[in-house]
Design a protein around this motif. Structure first.
Motif, PDB file in Angstrom:
ATOM      1  N   ASP A 167      35.197  45.379  67.747  1.00  0.00           N
ATOM      2  CA  ASP A 167      34.132  46.200  68.298  1.00  0.00           C
ATOM      3  C   ASP A 167      34.481  46.618  69.721  1.00  0.00           C
ATOM      4  O   ASP A 167      34.864  45.786  70.553  1.00  0.00           O
ATOM      5  N   CYS A 168      34.343  47.909  70.000  1.00  0.00           N
ATOM      6  CA  CYS A 168      34.562  48.364  71.368  1.00  0.00           C
ATOM      7  C   CYS A 168      33.720  49.606  71.613  1.00  0.00           C
ATOM      8  O   CYS A 168      33.418  50.374  70.695  1.00  0.00           O
ATOM      9  N   ALA A 169      33.334  49.764  72.852  1.00  0.00           N
ATOM     10  CA  ALA A 169      32.596  50.940  73.308  1.00  0.00           C
ATOM     11  C   ALA A 169      32.656  50.931  74.821  1.00  0.00           C
ATOM     12  O   ALA A 169      32.972  49.906  75.442  1.00  0.00           O
ATOM     13  N   ASP A 170      32.365  52.059  75.425  1.00  0.00           N
ATOM     14  CA  ASP A 170      32.320  52.125  76.876  1.00  0.00           C
ATOM     15  C   ASP A 170      31.122  51.290  77.343  1.00  0.00           C
ATOM     16  O   ASP A 170      29.974  51.648  77.075  1.00  0.00           O
ATOM     17  N   PRO A 171      31.357  50.167  78.008  1.00  0.00           N
ATOM     18  CA  PRO A 171      30.229  49.301  78.386  1.00  0.00           C
ATOM     19  C   PRO A 171      29.343  49.885  79.464  1.00  0.00           C
ATOM     20  O   PRO A 171      28.267  49.358  79.741  1.00  0.00           O
ATOM     21  N   ARG A 172      29.764  51.012  80.063  1.00  0.00           N
ATOM     22  CA  ARG A 172      28.950  51.649  81.090  1.00  0.00           C
ATOM     23  C   ARG A 172      27.839  52.486  80.479  1.00  0.00           C
ATOM     24  O   ARG A 172      26.987  53.029  81.193  1.00  0.00           O
ATOM     25  N   GLY A 173      27.832  52.621  79.154  1.00  0.00           N
ATOM     26  CA  GLY A 173      26.871  53.506  78.511  1.00  0.00           C
ATOM     27  C   GLY A 173      27.297  54.934  78.688  1.00  0.00           C
ATOM     28  O   GLY A 173      28.310  55.366  78.153  1.00  0.00           O
ATOM     29  N   ASP A 174      26.541  55.698  79.443  1.00  0.00           N
ATOM     30  CA  ASP A 174      26.904  57.078  79.749  1.00  0.00           C
ATOM     31  C   ASP A 174      27.992  57.075  80.806  1.00  0.00           C
ATOM     32  O   ASP A 174      27.736  56.948  81.992  1.00  0.00           O
ATOM     33  N   GLY A 175      29.268  57.211  80.363  1.00  0.00           N
ATOM     34  CA  GLY A 175      30.378  57.127  81.281  1.00  0.00           C
ATOM     35  C   GLY A 175      30.321  58.161  82.380  1.00  0.00           C
ATOM     36  O   GLY A 175      30.668  57.906  83.530  1.00  0.00           O
ATOM     37  N   ALA A 176      29.846  59.356  82.056  1.00  0.00           N
ATOM     38  CA  ALA A 176      29.797  60.424  83.049  1.00  0.00           C
ATOM     39  C   ALA A 176      28.852  60.062  84.183  1.00  0.00           C
ATOM     40  O   ALA A 176      29.110  60.338  85.361  1.00  0.00           O
ATOM     41  N   ALA A 177      27.761  59.408  83.836  1.00  0.00           N
ATOM     42  CA  ALA A 177      26.807  59.034  84.867  1.00  0.00           C
ATOM     43  C   ALA A 177      27.311  57.879  85.707  1.00  0.00           C
ATOM     44  O   ALA A 177      26.929  57.724  86.866  1.00  0.00           O
ATOM     45  N   ALA A 178      28.198  57.064  85.113  1.00  0.00           N
ATOM     46  CA  ALA A 178      28.659  55.856  85.811  1.00  0.00           C
ATOM     47  C   ALA A 178      29.755  56.148  86.810  1.00  0.00           C
ATOM     48  O   ALA A 178      30.036  55.330  87.659  1.00  0.00           O
ATOM     49  N   ASN A 179      30.401  57.309  86.698  1.00  0.00           N
ATOM     50  CA  ASN A 179      31.562  57.593  87.558  1.00  0.00           C
ATOM     51  C   ASN A 179      31.183  58.418  88.750  1.00  0.00           C
ATOM     52  O   ASN A 179      30.589  59.433  88.651  1.00  0.00           O
TER      53      ASN A 179
END
Length: 261
Positions: A249-261
């Motif tokens: 199982d894997c996913a971007d743990p930041r959720g919305d990556g665009a918002a996190a950067n």
């Protein structure tokens, strides 16, 4: 990171290396099936044998037709990288044996990623492209850790020691080891290590800068119009595979990556 739409490199941004052009490069190369490879390349292939015996997926990657493996001294800006169009892996000839093996396994995983079509392309928006870069790097780090742990359990600890003391990998190795110590199965430990890749802001920021720069450079070189494609939600399901072929199982743990950067 990725350069020019999917040219993965190994931890290039963690280093402060000799400036470009400071010295002439020495390059020693061998080609698959490596039967007549130069001694230095042959020694690295021999070092990889326990890995390819244990993990058939990595053996198949090493057997990729036309694959060239080059040891380069000095190697500027990186410890190793994959050139997909040339089917070539380049590794810093001056690395210690454990780290050299870790780089090779990492780049073989990138070669697998290319072969299964998970490299980001010019149809993606720059933010989505960078998010794919992060995921591919996290997944390649997981592959190296799973392999290193397997070798460690068999009494060959050099690769594991190299990763657990490497500045841009030590926290990921610690996460994986903690999972295994708790009795997690490798897939669960791999998932935790994948998430850990995102937890160092300097690592994410470094790869973000490089990915965005390479994206813009590739667009300029190809005279491409701006793209706005999003990353397919199924992307992570296609990407994340252990060296034995099992999924984790894997996913971007930041959720919305665009918002996190």
């Amino acid at each position: 990171m990725l350069r020019a739409f999917c040219i993965p490199t190994f931890l290039a941004l963690a280093l402060a290396l000799t400036p470009r052009g400071a010295a002439a490069q020495e390059r020693i190369c061998g080609s698959a099936p490596f039967d007549a490879a130069p001694e230095a390349v042959g020694a690295l292939i021999a070092q990889l044998e326990p890995v390819t015996e244990a993990f058939d997926s990595l053996r198949r990657a090493l057997d990729t037709p036309g694959l060239e493996l080059c040891l380069v001294r000095p190697l500027f800006d990186a410890r190793g990288f994959l050139e997909p169009e040339a089917t070539r892996i380049v590794i810093d000839a001056d690395l210690a044996p454990g780290l050299r093996l870790a780089v090779l396994v990492h780049e073989l995983r990138h070669l697998q990623q290319v072969s299964v079509g998970v490299c980001p392309g010019p149809d993606l928006a720059m933010r989505a492209y960078a998010d794919a870069v992060f995921a591919m790097e996290a997944d390649a780090s997981v592959t190296a850790l799973v392999v290193a742990w397997d070798l460690r359990e068999k009494g060959q600890a050099a690769m594991w020691r190299a990763l657990e003391t490497w500045p841009m990998q030590e926290d990921i190795a610690e996460s994986f080891a903690a999972g295994m110590a708790r009795g997690d199965d490798p897939a669960a430990a791999a998932s935790a290590a994948f998430d850990q890749w995102y937890q160092r802001p300097d690592r994410v920021a470094a790869y973000d800068r490089a990915a965005c720069w390479d994206y813009l450079e590739a667009q300029d070189r190809g005279h491409l119009l701006p793209s706005y494609g999003a990353l397919d939600p199924a992307y992570y399901d296609r990407l994340c595979r252990l060296p034995d072929g099992a999924s984790y199982d894997c996913a971007d743990p930041r959720g919305d990556g665009a918002a996190a950067n």
